[in-house]
Structures are given as C-alpha cells and as structure tokens.
Design a protein around this motif. Structure first.
Motif, PDB file in Angstrom:
ATOM      1  N   ARG A 137      -3.560  -2.034   7.651  1.00  7.08           N
ATOM      2  CA  ARG A 137      -4.533  -0.969   7.377  1.00  7.08           C
ATOM      3  C   ARG A 137      -5.059  -1.023   5.949  1.00  7.08           C
ATOM      4  O   ARG A 137      -6.262  -0.905   5.722  1.00  7.08           O
ATOM      5  CB  ARG A 137      -3.897   0.405   7.660  1.00  7.08           C
ATOM      6  CG  ARG A 137      -4.881   1.565   7.596  1.00  7.08           C
ATOM      7  CD  ARG A 137      -4.270   2.805   8.209  1.00  7.08           C
ATOM      8  NE  ARG A 137      -3.103   3.255   7.476  1.00  7.08           N
ATOM      9  CZ  ARG A 137      -3.152   4.114   6.453  1.00  7.08           C
ATOM     10  NH1 ARG A 137      -4.315   4.598   6.055  1.00  7.08           N
ATOM     11  NH2 ARG A 137      -2.049   4.490   5.849  1.00  7.08           N
ATOM     12  N   GLU A 138      -4.167  -1.180   4.977  1.00  5.53           N
ATOM     13  CA  GLU A 138      -4.598  -1.097   3.585  1.00  5.53           C
ATOM     14  C   GLU A 138      -3.914  -2.133   2.710  1.00  5.53           C
ATOM     15  O   GLU A 138      -2.814  -2.595   3.000  1.00  5.53           O
ATOM     16  CB  GLU A 138      -4.313   0.296   2.996  1.00  5.53           C
ATOM     17  CG  GLU A 138      -5.194   1.389   3.527  1.00  5.53           C
ATOM     18  CD  GLU A 138      -4.922   2.725   2.842  1.00  5.53           C
ATOM     19  OE1 GLU A 138      -5.806   3.585   2.885  1.00  5.53           O
ATOM     20  OE2 GLU A 138      -3.815   2.894   2.268  1.00  5.53           O
ATOM     21  N   ALA A 175       0.818  -1.210   0.000  1.00  3.06           N
ATOM     22  CA  ALA A 175       0.000   0.000   0.000  1.00  3.06           C
ATOM     23  C   ALA A 175       0.856   1.266   0.000  1.00  3.06           C
ATOM     24  O   ALA A 175       0.331   2.361   0.204  1.00  3.06           O
ATOM     25  CB  ALA A 175      -0.927   0.002   1.207  1.00  3.06           C
ATOM     26  N   ARG A 231       1.167   2.797  -5.347  1.00  8.45           N
ATOM     27  CA  ARG A 231      -0.148   3.244  -5.828  1.00  8.45           C
ATOM     28  C   ARG A 231       0.007   4.226  -6.986  1.00  8.45           C
ATOM     29  O   ARG A 231      -0.690   4.115  -8.001  1.00  8.45           O
ATOM     30  CB  ARG A 231      -0.926   3.881  -4.671  1.00  8.45           C
ATOM     31  CG  ARG A 231      -2.257   4.487  -5.089  1.00  8.45           C
ATOM     32  CD  ARG A 231      -3.054   4.975  -3.876  1.00  8.45           C
ATOM     33  NE  ARG A 231      -2.254   5.777  -2.965  1.00  8.45           N
ATOM     34  CZ  ARG A 231      -1.995   7.075  -3.146  1.00  8.45           C
ATOM     35  NH1 ARG A 231      -2.457   7.700  -4.207  1.00  8.45           N
ATOM     36  NH2 ARG A 231      -1.276   7.719  -2.249  1.00  8.45           N
ATOM     37  N   ARG A 273      -8.271   1.268  -2.751  1.00  6.63           N
ATOM     38  CA  ARG A 273      -7.734   0.858  -1.458  1.00  6.63           C
ATOM     39  C   ARG A 273      -8.774   0.020  -0.736  1.00  6.63           C
ATOM     40  O   ARG A 273      -9.954   0.374  -0.710  1.00  6.63           O
ATOM     41  CB  ARG A 273      -7.382   2.071  -0.611  1.00  6.63           C
ATOM     42  CG  ARG A 273      -6.255   2.927  -1.147  1.00  6.63           C
ATOM     43  CD  ARG A 273      -6.199   4.219  -0.356  1.00  6.63           C
ATOM     44  NE  ARG A 273      -5.009   4.989  -0.620  1.00  6.63           N
ATOM     45  CZ  ARG A 273      -4.968   6.305  -0.579  1.00  6.63           C
ATOM     46  NH1 ARG A 273      -6.060   6.990  -0.305  1.00  6.63           N
ATOM     47  NH2 ARG A 273      -3.846   6.962  -0.821  1.00  6.63           N
ATOM     48  N   ARG A 274      -8.312  -1.075  -0.121  1.00  3.30           N
ATOM     49  CA  ARG A 274      -9.192  -1.909   0.691  1.00  3.30           C
ATOM     50  C   ARG A 274      -8.486  -2.231   2.006  1.00  3.30           C
ATOM     51  O   ARG A 274      -7.258  -2.137   2.091  1.00  3.30           O
ATOM     52  CB  ARG A 274      -9.519  -3.223  -0.033  1.00  3.30           C
ATOM     53  CG  ARG A 274     -10.405  -3.069  -1.249  1.00  3.30           C
ATOM     54  CD  ARG A 274     -10.809  -4.429  -1.776  1.00  3.30           C
ATOM     55  NE  ARG A 274     -11.569  -4.337  -3.010  1.00  3.30           N
ATOM     56  CZ  ARG A 274     -11.991  -5.389  -3.704  1.00  3.30           C
ATOM     57  NH1 ARG A 274     -11.721  -6.623  -3.274  1.00  3.30           N
ATOM     58  NH2 ARG A 274     -12.678  -5.220  -4.810  1.00  3.30           N
ATOM     59  N   PRO A 275      -9.236  -2.656   3.007  1.00  3.10           N
ATOM     60  CA  PRO A 275      -8.587  -3.066   4.257  1.00  3.10           C
ATOM     61  C   PRO A 275      -7.646  -4.244   4.011  1.00  3.10           C
ATOM     62  O   PRO A 275      -7.979  -5.174   3.272  1.00  3.10           O
ATOM     63  CB  PRO A 275      -9.773  -3.476   5.147  1.00  3.10           C
ATOM     64  CG  PRO A 275     -10.937  -2.728   4.589  1.00  3.10           C
ATOM     65  CD  PRO A 275     -10.706  -2.670   3.115  1.00  3.10           C
ATOM     66  N   LEU A 286      -4.003  -2.829  -1.918  1.00  6.86           N
ATOM     67  CA  LEU A 286      -4.422  -2.182  -3.177  1.00  6.86           C
ATOM     68  C   LEU A 286      -4.941  -3.235  -4.141  1.00  6.86           C
ATOM     69  O   LEU A 286      -4.437  -4.361  -4.200  1.00  6.86           O
ATOM     70  CB  LEU A 286      -3.250  -1.448  -3.829  1.00  6.86           C
ATOM     71  CG  LEU A 286      -2.583  -0.335  -3.028  1.00  6.86           C
ATOM     72  CD1 LEU A 286      -1.379   0.205  -3.807  1.00  6.86           C
ATOM     73  CD2 LEU A 286      -3.560   0.785  -2.701  1.00  6.86           C
TER      74      LEU A 286
END
Length: 236
Positions: A229-230, A204, A209, A221-223, A232
């Motif tokens: 936290r993130e 992430a 990105r 972005r996803r959990p 991609l």
C-alpha cells in the motif's frame, strides 16, 4: 512464507535459503528483499524514491548512504543504473552499514538470480574480502566507490562525515528490527544529509514516519512496490 530451508553460515549463523536462492534471516525473521522481485523493488523504492537517476545528471559527485547492505542487491542495481547515466569524470560513493556481512559465495548465490546485474555481481564478489570486518573499501571502476562499514548502524552512522545526497533505508522490517529505525538513528542520518538531500524506504510503519519527521525530514507517502500500500520518501 517457506519455513524449510538450507542453513548456511554468515557471521552469526542465521542465514537460510528458501525457494532456491532466496536468503532469509532467522535472527530477524525476514527475507533479505521483496519475494516478488528485489531488483525491481530497488528501482521503485530506493532509486525513484530518491529522484534517481535524474539527480545524477546535475551532480559531479554523489553520495548514497544505506542501512543494511545485505546481499548487495541495491548496490549492484544502483551501480548498473549509474553506469547508464553518469557523465565523464563524475563519481558515486555508496556507503552501506551491515551488522552481519555475508560471505562472497553467499552474495554470489543470492545475486545470481538476476542476469541483468551479472557484471556488477561478478565485480563485487571478485573484490569482496574473505573475512569482511571493520570497514571494506572497494574502488570498482574509477567512478564507483563502495564502502561497507561492519557493525551496529548507530555507531557506524555517528562515525560518518556529513554530506550525503540520498539514503536507502533498507533494514529488516521495523517490527522485527526496531533499533534500525530508532529516533536517534533517524536524527543522526538527518544531520549527515545535505540540504535538499533525500531518503526512501519500503517501510511505512507509523513510528518510522514519526521518527523521520521528528528528525526534520519532510515525509511523503507513495504507493509501495508490488501491491504494497505505501512506502515513504522525503527531503531535508
């Protein structure tokens, strides 16, 4: 992070074993997969992030590209899921790039942690060449083909034919292996992806990105997995 470990010998001599059967690269200063559960991470990040297995239901033939074959964990879990969802006569071609291939015994040791993929592990290890080099092509069950291209990812991707449906971007951490996440490599991946094709990655970092967006991907972005936290994912 455990820093004591038994040293083993993949092709560049930089493989250690931490906490029993957890492979660790001393060259890149990183573990080969999530320390909590790499198999579940594969499902959360790479499969779900690419809309799989749902997209398989509408495809007769599907191509996945991967950066970083490592232990073969992503491949084995993908193959396990593929066998549960594939239709009669459909095929999956999984192509991965790996600069430092493991030996069969090392793959076996790393993957023996997960009984869920015992059948896939045994088939992979049983067919893995004694000296993997150049290009490894394995037709494994009539509906699954594995290709592992040995060498730098940038060169390997440029030599590939276009037509990939999905990508697993699973190199070592971007801060430790930036070449695997370069603008040039992300552009080459984009150019070899079908319209509507996808990617997913645990990474992430902002520059990752931005490089994916600059290549042309719509990035989401996803959990992340296991409290990260993130992650991609995105589409062409």
């Amino acid at each position: 992070m455990a820093m004591s470990g038994e040293i083993s010998g993949n092709s560049d001599g930089s493989l250690e074993w931490h906490e029993g059967d957890m492979p660790y690269s001393t060259q890149f200063g990183d573990h080969f997969y999530c320390r909590s559960d790499g198999r579940l991470e594969c499902g959360h990040v790479f499969l779900a992030g690419n809309g799989l297995p749902e997209r398989w239901l509408a495809a007769a033939d599907f191509r996945i590209g991967e950066l970083g074959f490592g232990t073969g964990l992503n491949f084995c879990e993908t193959w396990r899921q593929w066998k549960l969802h594939r239709g009669t006569g459909t095929t999956l071609h999984f192509t991965s790039l790996e600069l430092y291939p493991m030996q069969a015994g090392e793959i076996d040791r790393a993957l023996s942690h997960w009984p869920e993929i015992d059948a896939e592990r045994q088939a992979l290890v049983g067919n893995w060449p004694e000296k993997p080099e150049g290009r490894v092509d394995l037709d494994l069950d009539g509906q699954m083909r594995l290709t592992v291209v040995i060498g730098p990812a940038s060169k390997g991707v440029r030599a590939m034919q276009a037509g990939f449906d999905a990508w697993f971007l699973d190199g070592f951490a971007p801060s430790r292996n930036p070449d695997m996440w370069s603008p040039e490599l992300m552009q080459a991946i984009y150019e070899r992806t079908l319209p509507g094709g996808s990617f997913a990655t645990y990474a992430a970092a902002g520059f990752v990105r931005r490089n994916l967006q600059a290549a042309g991907f719509a990035v989401e972005r996803r959990p992340g997995f296991a409290g990260k936290r993130e992650m991609l994912c995105g589409r062409k």
